[in-house]
Design a protein around this motif. Structure first.
Motif, PDB file in Angstrom:
ATOM      1  N   HIS A  78       0.892  -1.074   0.261  1.00 40.46           N
ATOM      2  CA  HIS A  78       0.148  -0.224   0.090  1.00 40.46           C
ATOM      3  C   HIS A  78       0.833   1.210  -0.152  1.00 40.46           C
ATOM      4  N   ALA A 106       1.521 -11.827   3.558  1.00 37.01           N
ATOM      5  CA  ALA A 106       0.470 -12.819   4.260  1.00 37.01           C
ATOM      6  C   ALA A 106       1.278 -14.085   4.563  1.00 37.01           C
ATOM      7  N   TRP A 114      -4.249 -23.258  11.773  1.00 38.32           N
ATOM      8  CA  TRP A 114      -3.654 -22.256  12.195  1.00 38.32           C
ATOM      9  C   TRP A 114      -3.100 -22.951  13.439  1.00 38.32           C
ATOM     10  N   GLY A 120      -6.428 -13.534  14.670  1.00 36.60           N
ATOM     11  CA  GLY A 120      -6.257 -12.109  13.946  1.00 36.60           C
ATOM     12  C   GLY A 120      -5.552 -12.494  12.668  1.00 36.60           C
TER      13      GLY A 120
ATOM     14  N   LYS B  41      -8.042 -12.137   1.114  1.00 37.17           N
ATOM     15  CA  LYS B  41      -7.589 -12.309  -0.349  1.00 37.17           C
ATOM     16  C   LYS B  41      -6.763 -13.708  -0.430  1.00 37.17           C
ATOM     17  N   ILE B 128      -0.882  -3.496  11.887  1.00 40.12           N
ATOM     18  CA  ILE B 128      -1.365  -5.191  12.162  1.00 40.12           C
ATOM     19  C   ILE B 128      -2.199  -5.624  10.960  1.00 40.12           C
ATOM     20  N   GLU B 129      -2.912  -4.769  10.301  1.00 38.63           N
ATOM     21  CA  GLU B 129      -3.861  -5.012   9.247  1.00 38.63           C
ATOM     22  C   GLU B 129      -3.723  -4.195   8.186  1.00 38.63           C
ATOM     23  N   SER B 130      -4.260  -4.210   7.031  1.00 37.24           N
ATOM     24  CA  SER B 130      -4.286  -3.615   5.745  1.00 37.24           C
ATOM     25  C   SER B 130      -5.096  -4.353   4.829  1.00 37.24           C
ATOM     26  N   GLY B 131      -5.759  -3.322   3.977  1.00 37.82           N
ATOM     27  CA  GLY B 131      -6.336  -3.673   2.826  1.00 37.82           C
ATOM     28  C   GLY B 131      -7.336  -2.572   2.194  1.00 37.82           C
ATOM     29  N   TYR B 132      -8.494  -2.792   1.645  1.00 36.12           N
ATOM     30  CA  TYR B 132      -9.426  -1.975   1.220  1.00 36.12           C
ATOM     31  C   TYR B 132     -10.751  -1.941   1.813  1.00 36.12           C
ATOM     32  N   MET B 153      -9.358  -7.700   3.183  1.00 40.40           N
ATOM     33  CA  MET B 153      -8.181  -7.873   4.058  1.00 40.40           C
ATOM     34  C   MET B 153      -7.153  -8.574   3.195  1.00 40.40           C
ATOM     35  N   ASP B 154      -5.960  -7.980   3.202  1.00 38.50           N
ATOM     36  CA  ASP B 154      -4.711  -8.468   2.560  1.00 38.50           C
ATOM     37  C   ASP B 154      -4.118  -9.975   2.990  1.00 38.50           C
ATOM     38  N   MET B 155      -4.546  -9.985   4.233  1.00 34.65           N
ATOM     39  CA  MET B 155      -4.015 -11.356   5.044  1.00 34.65           C
ATOM     40  C   MET B 155      -4.909 -12.057   5.548  1.00 34.65           C
ATOM     41  N   PRO B 156      -4.665 -13.505   5.599  1.00 31.10           N
ATOM     42  CA  PRO B 156      -5.703 -14.545   6.286  1.00 31.10           C
ATOM     43  C   PRO B 156      -5.956 -13.971   7.809  1.00 31.10           C
ATOM     44  N   ILE B 157      -7.088 -14.325   8.112  1.00 33.06           N
ATOM     45  CA  ILE B 157      -7.479 -14.316   9.626  1.00 33.06           C
ATOM     46  C   ILE B 157      -7.597 -15.684  10.330  1.00 33.06           C
ATOM     47  N   ALA B 158      -6.900 -15.776  11.425  1.00 30.43           N
ATOM     48  CA  ALA B 158      -7.117 -17.043  12.386  1.00 30.43           C
ATOM     49  C   ALA B 158      -8.259 -16.879  13.342  1.00 30.43           C
TER      50      ALA B 158
END
Lengths: 162, 162, 162
Positions: A78, A106, A114, A120, B41, B128-132, B153-158
């Motif tokens: 970003h 990621a 996980w 999170g 994502k 800690i998090e990012s995205g659109y 979200m750009d990253m997976p969530i646990a």
């Protein structure tokens, strides 16, 4: 929509195209004779050019498609901008903005799920670059296009082989 | 105030309500039949839904109050947004924005005072998090409300237990 | 330019002056009887003042020039603001904004060039402070000036000798 917002949204499209490594979208934001140049900071208010300017829409498209490192698997970025100062004078505009670039990596979900305690977003978001964009635009056929774009980086850039 | 700014300020109120874990304030930004859904994502331009959509003002209020982890002692957060692209068409609007979430953890002042050499802000600020955010709004009785909100979200969530 | 944007640009100039440690430019953004006060968070929605208020344009200029730590060699910073909520009422305005401060530390290029494998920006960009700016402004002779500026820090501040 105000001219100031229109001008600011050109930069909003610029950062999206950069983050997607989308040379074609990036190129359309510039005129054919636009110049883009990256500078690195050498002291208080002092910068030196990192390389020759890139010329025009086609040059920008080529540079994004060929010279920007592709994101690795699970990677994204970003380029964020803030605190824009925009002056519009008829069909000319000038914009100065701060930028901070975040690198996103990621973590791939393990085959077995996980690990216990994971919570999170899984991965890292890390600021890696910062500086100012200093940009001149011109309104052509009702659309704002970048005619001169200077990327003022706070930190030096290591280019392998350079 | 321009419609674009009004729309953008809905998001400014959204991030404040989120950071304060204020379900009531958050809920009032949405219509009764609004949908909110979080996606993660999975590849270039590819996302998958993290869970079922949350429905309406009441659903949002409930989710914020019951499913968001409370801040620990000394903890806070900033959901920051940037580079908004906003299109207003009569009483409809669409907004796309980048977001970066910062987690703040303040260090408690030791009983004997700060240790020698301590200087400036004491604690950590960490992205800690990012995205659109991709958001549709409708003007109802003169006020812009969110009718559809997608968190990309750009990253997976646990999620523990999921 | 809309009044909201004019007000927001006052803050854009404020952060640039802060990052440049330019007391003179900073001072001109305030009225002669403006108050500036820094608060630190002590609990949910609770803050306490860090020190006495700074008074007026001259006080701000003096504080920036004398009390802000200069950047070290290769150092710079970005006070970034986001998610502004701005209300203009005639010649009065109120603005609330989030802020995140990034500390930048450039690595000096080694005499023998960058080490093998070095790539991209050389140095670190690190978020070190965050909070909210809560600001009142008044229009005087057509120009928006800050009359009251509160810096609400998320974390406590250690001041050597204090």
């Amino acid at each position: 929509m105000s001219d100031e917002r229109r001008v600011q949204e050109v930069l909003a499209r610029y950062v999206r195209a950069t983050d997607r490594r989308d040379g074609k979208s990036q190129g359309t934001l510039f005129t054919d004779d636009a110049t883009v140049q990256v500078f690195t900071k050498t002291g208080h208010d002092a910068y030196e050019p990192l390389s020759e300017p890139i010329i025009g829409s086609a040059g920008v498209e080529y540079a994004v498609d060929n010279f920007m490192a592709p994101h690795p698997e699970g990677g994204s970025s970003h380029h964020t901008t803030s605190d824009h100062i925009i002056e519009v004078d008829g069909d000319r505009a000038h914009m100065n903005a701060q930028f901070v670039v975040f690198e996103v990596r990621a973590t791939a979900r393990p085959a077995g799920g996980w690990p216990e305690g994971a919570f999170g977003a899984q991965g890292t978001v890390r600021p890696i670059e910062s500086g100012y964009y200093d940009t001149d635009l011109r309104r052509i056929d009702g659309e704002w296009k970048i005619i001169r774009h200077r990327v003022l980086m706070d930190m030096p850039i290591a280019i392998p082989g350079a």
